[in-house]
Design a protein around this motif. Structure first.
Motif, short mmCIF file in Angstrom:
data_model
loop_
_atom_site.label_atom_id
_atom_site.label_comp_id
_atom_site.label_asym_id
_atom_site.label_seq_id
_atom_site.Cartn_x
_atom_site.Cartn_y
_atom_site.Cartn_z
N LEU A 6 0.89 -0.83 0.00
CA LEU A 6 -0.02 -0.22 0.22
C LEU A 6 1.18 1.21 0.10
N GLY A 7 1.50 1.11 0.26
CA GLY A 7 2.94 2.17 0.09
C GLY A 7 3.27 2.73 -1.30
N ARG A 8 3.00 1.96 -2.22
CA ARG A 8 3.12 2.22 -3.05
C ARG A 8 1.59 2.69 -4.02
N SER A 9 1.10 3.22 -3.12
CA SER A 9 -0.75 3.66 -3.67
C SER A 9 0.01 5.50 -4.19
N PRO A 10 0.66 6.67 -3.60
CA PRO A 10 0.99 7.65 -4.92
C PRO A 10 1.44 7.63 -6.11
N TRP A 11 1.86 6.28 -5.85
CA TRP A 11 2.81 5.90 -7.45
C TRP A 11 1.97 5.69 -8.50
N HIS A 12 0.57 5.23 -8.74
CA HIS A 12 0.01 4.42 -9.23
C HIS A 12 -1.12 4.90 -9.21
N LYS A 13 -2.79 5.29 -10.05
CA LYS A 13 -3.71 5.49 -9.95
C LYS A 13 -4.00 3.77 -9.21
N PRO A 14 -5.41 4.19 -8.28
CA PRO A 14 -6.10 3.49 -8.06
C PRO A 14 -6.25 2.83 -8.69
N MET A 15 -6.63 0.88 -8.05
CA MET A 15 -6.63 0.00 -9.29
C MET A 15 -5.45 -0.93 -9.77
N GLY A 16 -4.91 0.53 -10.02
CA GLY A 16 -4.13 0.30 -11.29
C GLY A 16 -2.99 -0.83 -11.54
N ASN A 17 -2.29 -1.38 -12.37
CA ASN A 17 -1.09 -3.26 -11.78
C ASN A 17 -0.20 -2.68 -11.30
N LYS A 18 0.55 -3.32 -10.57
CA LYS A 18 2.05 -2.56 -10.03
C LYS A 18 3.28 -2.22 -11.21
N SER A 19 4.28 -1.55 -10.97
CA SER A 19 4.97 -1.66 -12.05
C SER A 19 6.39 -2.90 -11.67
N THR A 20 6.92 -3.27 -12.27
CA THR A 20 8.32 -3.34 -12.37
C THR A 20 9.16 -2.79 -10.71
N ARG A 21 8.83 -1.24 -11.26
CA ARG A 21 9.33 -0.68 -9.81
C ARG A 21 8.96 -0.65 -8.17
N ASP A 22 7.68 -0.81 -8.75
CA ASP A 22 6.61 -1.17 -7.36
C ASP A 22 7.03 -2.11 -6.62
N HIS A 23 7.35 -3.54 -7.86
CA HIS A 23 7.60 -4.78 -6.93
C HIS A 23 9.51 -4.45 -6.20
N THR A 24 10.23 -3.89 -7.01
CA THR A 24 11.56 -3.69 -6.40
C THR A 24 10.53 -2.96 -4.88
N ALA A 25 10.91 -1.72 -5.14
CA ALA A 25 10.47 -1.59 -3.63
C ALA A 25 9.69 -2.24 -2.74
N ILE A 26 9.09 -2.53 -3.16
CA ILE A 26 8.41 -3.69 -1.92
C ILE A 26 9.39 -4.48 -1.27
N GLU A 27 9.61 -5.27 -2.53
CA GLU A 27 11.19 -6.24 -2.00
C GLU A 27 11.96 -6.07 -1.01
N GLN A 28 12.09 -4.42 -1.30
CA GLN A 28 13.47 -3.66 -0.35
C GLN A 28 13.20 -3.63 0.92
N ALA A 29 12.02 -2.96 0.61
CA ALA A 29 11.06 -2.38 1.46
C ALA A 29 11.17 -3.75 2.63
N LEU A 30 10.65 -5.16 2.39
CA LEU A 30 10.24 -6.23 3.17
C LEU A 30 12.48 -6.42 3.70
N GLN A 31 12.56 -6.09 2.51
CA GLN A 31 13.91 -7.21 3.21
C GLN A 31 14.87 -5.67 4.23
N VAL A 32 15.13 -5.02 3.88
CA VAL A 32 15.65 -4.55 5.23
C VAL A 32 15.17 -3.98 6.40
N THR A 33 13.59 -4.57 6.43
CA THR A 33 12.83 -4.47 7.82
C THR A 33 13.32 -6.46 8.17
N ASP A 34 13.22 -6.99 7.27
CA ASP A 34 13.27 -8.51 7.88
C ASP A 34 12.27 -9.46 8.15
#
Length: 275
Positions: free
Chosen positions: A115-143
């Protein structure tokens, strides 16, 4: 976790001028002036009821002050009043971590962080490659990789706090305002979160966090802002802010203050009469 690769593109500055806030006849903030710039990790300290949470909400644009203004200097743009910036655009540059948030729906950890990626795309829009990368990085750094499929309603307090911070990181905002981000964490994860916030500032972002652990605040923050009764009592390096006089007048305690190379260690001794 910053979005742009050029540090100059990440430059943001948040400024508050003469902020006044009151609820009914109760003054909450009284003439607050401060500035937060790229590269800073600022600790916002003060006793319960000092106005820290209210100040962070005003700075984030979630609460309007009756007097004064908050301006945001965006990358490659002129300074703007935060109230005049659309919420979606503001959220791309300013992330806010509230205190004691408890999700009502059993979303998975990965979904909530996403949900942290919401500001970067339209509501109900598909996630971009950048979205998936940012989510994975966030999960990784916070264990949180091992907990990605767990419902957030089943997390411990500390796990949930890390999940909520990961949601902020996923949005990649240059500015982060965090209300007691380490309050529910064990010592290991307190250090981890403080290190993450410090690294965010060192990489060109800016962080202001409300903190109660004065020793950790002084170790990781080169600048502290001390609030009391809605006013800024002191603003500067930890050694200049955490003086025995300020601790007595603001916190109502006498304390042993040990100044070291890696920060100031505060050992409370006894309570005194508050001013």
């Amino acid at each position: 976790m910053l979005r742009a690769e050029n540090p100059n593109q990440n430059f943001c500055q948040l400024r508050a001028e003469n902020l006044h806030l009151q609820f009914k006849s109760n003054p909450i903030l009284q003439g607050i002036d401060l500035q937060l710039s790229s590269g800073e990790f600022v600790g916002l300290i003060g006793p319960n009821g000092a106005g820290k949470s209210s100040l962070l909400r005003v700075l984030s644009g979630l609460l309007a002050a009756q007097q004064g203004q908050v301006t945001l200097q965006l990358p490659q743009d002129n300074k703007k009043n935060i109230a005049g910036i659309a919420a979606q655009i503001r959220a791309r540059f300013l992330g806010y971590l509230p205190q004691q948030e408890r999700p009502a729906w059993p979303l998975t950890v990965e979904h909530l962080v996403g949900l942290g990626r919401s500001p970067w795309h339209k509501p109900m829009g598909n996630k971009s490659t950048r979205d998936h990368t940012a989510i994975e990085q966030a999960l990784q750094v916070t264990d949180l990789q091992a907990l990605r499929e767990r419902p957030v309603t089943e997390l411990s307090g500390g796990e949930l706090q890390r999940c909520l911070l990961a949601r902020v990181f996923a949005g990649e905002p240059p500015l982060i305002l965090a209300d007691e981000p380490i309050a529910a964490l064990d010592p290991y994860h307190q250090l981890q979160i403080m290190e993450l916030l410090q690294a965010h500032a060192q990489q060109g972002g800016a962080v202001m966090a409300a903190l109660h652990d004065l020793s950790l605040a002084s170790r990781f923050c080169k600048r502290l802002i001390l609030l009391h009764h809605g006013r800024v009592v002191a603003d500067g390096e930890p050694i200049a802010v955490l003086t025995p006089q300020n601790l007595a007048e603001v916190y109502g305690i006498t304390a042993h203050v040990d100044c070291r190379d890696d920060g100031v260690v505060i050992i409370p001794r006894q309570r005194t009469s508050l001013v």
